[in-house]
Design a protein around this motif. Structure first.
Motif, mmCIF file in Angstrom:
data_model
loop_
_atom_site.group_PDB
_atom_site.id
_atom_site.type_symbol
_atom_site.label_atom_id
_atom_site.label_comp_id
_atom_site.label_asym_id
_atom_site.label_seq_id
_atom_site.Cartn_x
_atom_site.Cartn_y
_atom_site.Cartn_z
ATOM 1 N N ILE A 65 0.732 -1.229 -0.084
ATOM 2 C CA ILE A 65 -0.120 0.105 0.088
ATOM 3 C C ILE A 65 0.928 1.200 -0.128
ATOM 4 O O ILE A 65 0.881 2.178 -0.801
ATOM 5 N N MET A 66 1.962 1.406 0.793
ATOM 6 C CA MET A 66 2.912 2.404 0.931
ATOM 7 C C MET A 66 3.647 2.629 -0.642
ATOM 8 O O MET A 66 3.817 3.578 -0.821
ATOM 9 N N GLY A 67 4.042 1.552 -1.249
ATOM 10 C CA GLY A 67 4.539 1.570 -2.438
ATOM 11 C C GLY A 67 3.567 2.194 -3.323
ATOM 12 O O GLY A 67 3.867 2.863 -4.253
ATOM 13 N N LEU A 68 2.219 1.874 -3.297
ATOM 14 C CA LEU A 68 1.079 2.480 -4.136
ATOM 15 C C LEU A 68 1.013 4.094 -3.947
ATOM 16 O O LEU A 68 0.925 4.791 -4.852
ATOM 17 N N VAL A 69 0.996 4.463 -2.552
ATOM 18 C CA VAL A 69 0.910 5.502 -2.194
ATOM 19 C C VAL A 69 2.009 6.506 -2.816
ATOM 20 O O VAL A 69 1.948 7.564 -3.337
ATOM 21 N N GLY A 70 3.279 5.964 -2.636
ATOM 22 C CA GLY A 70 4.533 6.556 -3.071
ATOM 23 C C GLY A 70 4.604 6.789 -4.866
ATOM 24 O O GLY A 70 4.845 7.951 -5.052
ATOM 25 N N PHE A 71 4.120 5.591 -5.302
ATOM 26 C CA PHE A 71 3.947 5.833 -6.840
ATOM 27 C C PHE A 71 2.983 6.744 -7.332
ATOM 28 O O PHE A 71 3.456 7.774 -8.161
ATOM 29 N N ALA A 72 1.948 6.777 -6.612
ATOM 30 C CA ALA A 72 1.079 7.809 -7.102
ATOM 31 C C ALA A 72 1.403 9.260 -6.883
ATOM 32 O O ALA A 72 1.099 9.971 -7.685
ATOM 33 N N ALA A 73 1.941 9.256 -5.490
ATOM 34 C CA ALA A 73 2.209 10.739 -5.134
ATOM 35 C C ALA A 73 3.569 11.258 -6.021
ATOM 36 O O ALA A 73 3.455 12.377 -6.390
ATOM 37 N N THR A 74 4.388 10.394 -6.303
ATOM 38 C CA THR A 74 5.600 10.761 -7.086
ATOM 39 C C THR A 74 5.122 11.273 -8.634
ATOM 40 O O THR A 74 5.195 12.223 -9.148
ATOM 41 N N PHE A 75 4.152 10.258 -9.107
ATOM 42 C CA PHE A 75 3.624 10.397 -10.435
ATOM 43 C C PHE A 75 2.858 11.586 -10.613
ATOM 44 O O PHE A 75 3.079 12.656 -11.591
ATOM 45 N N THR A 76 1.937 11.836 -9.669
ATOM 46 C CA THR A 76 1.103 12.988 -9.659
ATOM 47 C C THR A 76 2.107 14.423 -9.588
ATOM 48 O O THR A 76 1.545 15.322 -10.195
ATOM 49 N N ILE A 77 2.608 14.551 -8.441
ATOM 50 C CA ILE A 77 3.270 15.696 -8.281
ATOM 51 C C ILE A 77 4.282 16.133 -9.435
ATOM 52 O O ILE A 77 4.263 17.243 -9.727
ATOM 53 N N LEU A 78 5.130 15.148 -10.064
ATOM 54 C CA LEU A 78 5.753 15.426 -11.087
ATOM 55 C C LEU A 78 5.035 15.735 -12.361
ATOM 56 O O LEU A 78 5.271 16.705 -13.050
ATOM 57 N N PHE A 79 4.227 14.977 -12.527
ATOM 58 C CA PHE A 79 3.021 15.298 -13.665
ATOM 59 C C PHE A 79 2.556 16.685 -13.901
ATOM 60 O O PHE A 79 2.644 17.279 -14.871
ATOM 61 N N LEU A 80 1.956 16.802 -12.596
ATOM 62 C CA LEU A 80 1.103 18.131 -12.547
ATOM 63 C C LEU A 80 2.033 19.432 -12.784
ATOM 64 O O LEU A 80 2.016 20.297 -13.376
ATOM 65 N N TYR A 81 3.447 19.222 -12.204
ATOM 66 C CA TYR A 81 4.275 20.134 -12.250
ATOM 67 C C TYR A 81 4.629 20.335 -13.859
ATOM 68 O O TYR A 81 4.768 21.537 -14.253
ATOM 69 N N LEU A 82 5.243 19.331 -14.308
ATOM 70 C CA LEU A 82 5.614 19.513 -15.545
ATOM 71 C C LEU A 82 4.497 20.128 -16.732
ATOM 72 O O LEU A 82 4.807 20.651 -17.342
ATOM 73 N N ARG A 83 3.353 19.526 -16.474
ATOM 74 C CA ARG A 83 2.195 19.982 -17.201
ATOM 75 C C ARG A 83 1.992 21.320 -17.204
ATOM 76 O O ARG A 83 1.678 22.231 -18.011
ATOM 77 N N ALA A 84 2.200 22.063 -15.775
ATOM 78 C CA ALA A 84 2.104 23.307 -15.575
ATOM 79 C C ALA A 84 2.940 24.118 -16.324
ATOM 80 O O ALA A 84 2.947 25.175 -17.021
ATOM 81 N N VAL A 85 4.340 23.710 -16.180
ATOM 82 C CA VAL A 85 5.415 24.453 -16.782
ATOM 83 C C VAL A 85 5.090 24.450 -18.318
ATOM 84 O O VAL A 85 5.396 25.173 -19.133
ATOM 85 N N LYS A 86 4.584 23.316 -18.931
ATOM 86 C CA LYS A 86 4.494 23.199 -20.348
ATOM 87 C C LYS A 86 3.266 24.088 -20.727
ATOM 88 O O LYS A 86 3.352 24.765 -21.842
ATOM 89 N N THR A 87 2.238 24.147 -19.977
ATOM 90 C CA THR A 87 1.237 24.977 -20.185
ATOM 91 C C THR A 87 1.572 26.474 -20.276
ATOM 92 O O THR A 87 1.454 27.252 -21.151
ATOM 93 N N ARG A 88 2.419 26.619 -19.167
ATOM 94 C CA ARG A 88 2.893 28.325 -19.132
ATOM 95 C C ARG A 88 3.751 28.707 -20.362
ATOM 96 O O ARG A 88 3.442 29.540 -20.958
ATOM 97 N N LYS A 89 4.624 27.582 -20.776
ATOM 98 C CA LYS A 89 5.417 27.925 -21.920
ATOM 99 C C LYS A 89 4.808 28.122 -23.131
ATOM 100 O O LYS A 89 5.028 28.711 -23.931
ATOM 101 N N SER A 90 3.408 27.298 -23.183
ATOM 102 C CA SER A 90 2.735 27.128 -24.459
ATOM 103 C C SER A 90 1.939 28.759 -24.357
ATOM 104 O O SER A 90 1.649 29.074 -25.705
ATOM 105 N N ASP A 91 1.489 29.248 -23.534
ATOM 106 C CA ASP A 91 0.668 30.360 -23.281
ATOM 107 C C ASP A 91 1.316 31.552 -23.693
ATOM 108 O O ASP A 91 1.112 32.885 -23.915
ATOM 109 N N ARG A 92 3.069 31.500 -23.523
ATOM 110 C CA ARG A 92 3.850 32.621 -23.975
ATOM 111 C C ARG A 92 3.872 33.046 -25.426
ATOM 112 O O ARG A 92 3.783 32.165 -26.143
#
Lengths: 92, 215
Positions: A65-92
């Motif tokens: 369960i902790m592995g799943l929590v860690g997997f989900a947390a790591t994926f979500t945090i980095l995915f959302l961060y990179l998507r935000a960066v990408k979106t901000r870059k595209s808006d410029r």
């Protein structure tokens, strides 16, 4: 997200679930290289300065369960961060 | 660890990690986003799986070389940083005070070593396992030096005597690094067959080429 990333995620989690069996059978009681070095050097672990909300668990199911929590947390945090960066870059 | 050594870890790690985020922010492309996030998540769970290396010691994948090979140096450093920060903040693994040194060793030095070896031995079949082994070995030797330095600076209050720390860290991680090399080599070999387009660093493309041609 492409289907292949979902397939890869499932494959990684299955490999983790299987690998965790081996971990608890063979390695759970063994210290890693750094832990053994600290032990050899007479290091005594003090009180942690920060109390984390989770730990890795001490048996197969909590570990899974902790592995799943860690997997989900790591994926979500980095995915959302990179998507935000990408979106901000595209808006410029 | 001696507070001065802990502080030095942060001082050295943060600019390098800042550079990695800045570089990745400039060059990130749409298709790389899920790959980078999935790689980080995969390395998180892989690091939970210790394997026995003999002598009552276990080791686990660090994954710095694998990250650099799959997504390049800046993204590889960001991946390792994310994994280490989540391990420390959510799971208390590695601790908060030692996080600067952990970042320096595993998110800066290990990826740089892997990158340098991959770049120098580009095209050589042994480059992948050798870079993985070297990343583990060199970063752990540096960790041994940090433990020894802490001991010397603090007059024995912190750290471990250099004569114990350095050979123990080097010796155990020379063996653990073999596991890292085998796993990294196996994963890269597998991806080379099923998804060769994911192997960015093995082609050692420059950031300019990535911007021009996509991931």
């Amino acid at each position: 997200m492409e289907r292949r990333y979902l397939v890869a995620s499932v494959a990684i989690l299955i490999a983790f679930a299987v690998g965790l069996v081996g971990y608890y059978a063979l390695s759970a009681d063994l210290g890693d290289g750094l832990e053994v070095t600290l032990e050899e050097g007479g290091w005594e672990e003090g009180e942690p300065a920060y109390q984390a909300p989770f730990d890795y668990g001490s048996d197969y199911f909590t570990g899974l369960i902790m592995g799943l929590v860690g997997f989900a947390a790591t994926f979500t945090i980095l995915f959302l961060y990179l998507r935000a960066v990408k979106t901000r870059k595209s808006d410029r | 660890m001696d507070p001065a050594v802990l502080m030095a870890g942060w001082v050295l790690a943060l600019p390098a990690i800042g550079w990695a985020f800045w570089r990745l922010n400039k060059t990130i492309d749409e298709r790389s986003v899920p790959l980078i996030a999935l790689l980080a998540a995969g390395l998180f769970v892989a690091q939970m799986l210790n394997f026995p290396v003999g002598g009552g010691v276990s080791g686990h994948l660090i994954g710095a070389a694998l990250a650099v090979i799959l997504v390049g140096l800046p993204a590889g450093m960001v991946v390792m940083t994310t994994v280490l920060v989540i391990q420390a903040l959510l799971f208390g693994d590695g601790g908060i005070t030692a996080l600067g040194l952990n970042l320096l060793n595993m998110a800066v030095i290990a990826p740089l070593v892997a990158y340098a070896i991959m770049a120098v031995f580009k095209g050589n079949k042994l480059a992948v396992p050798v870079s993985a082994w070297s990343a583990v070995f060199i970063s752990s030797v540096i960790c041994g030096l940090q433990l020894g330095l802490s001991y010397s600076i603090s007059g024995g209050a912190y750290g471990i005597e250099m004569a114990i720390a350095l050979p123990a860290m080097a010796g155990w991680h020379a063996i653990i690094g073999i596991g890292e090399g085998v796993i990294t080599g196996g994963v890269v070999l597998f991806l080379g067959k099923v998804a060769p387009e994911t192997l960015r660093m093995s082609q050692v493309r420059t950031d300019k080429e990535v911007v021009e041609h996509g991931a």
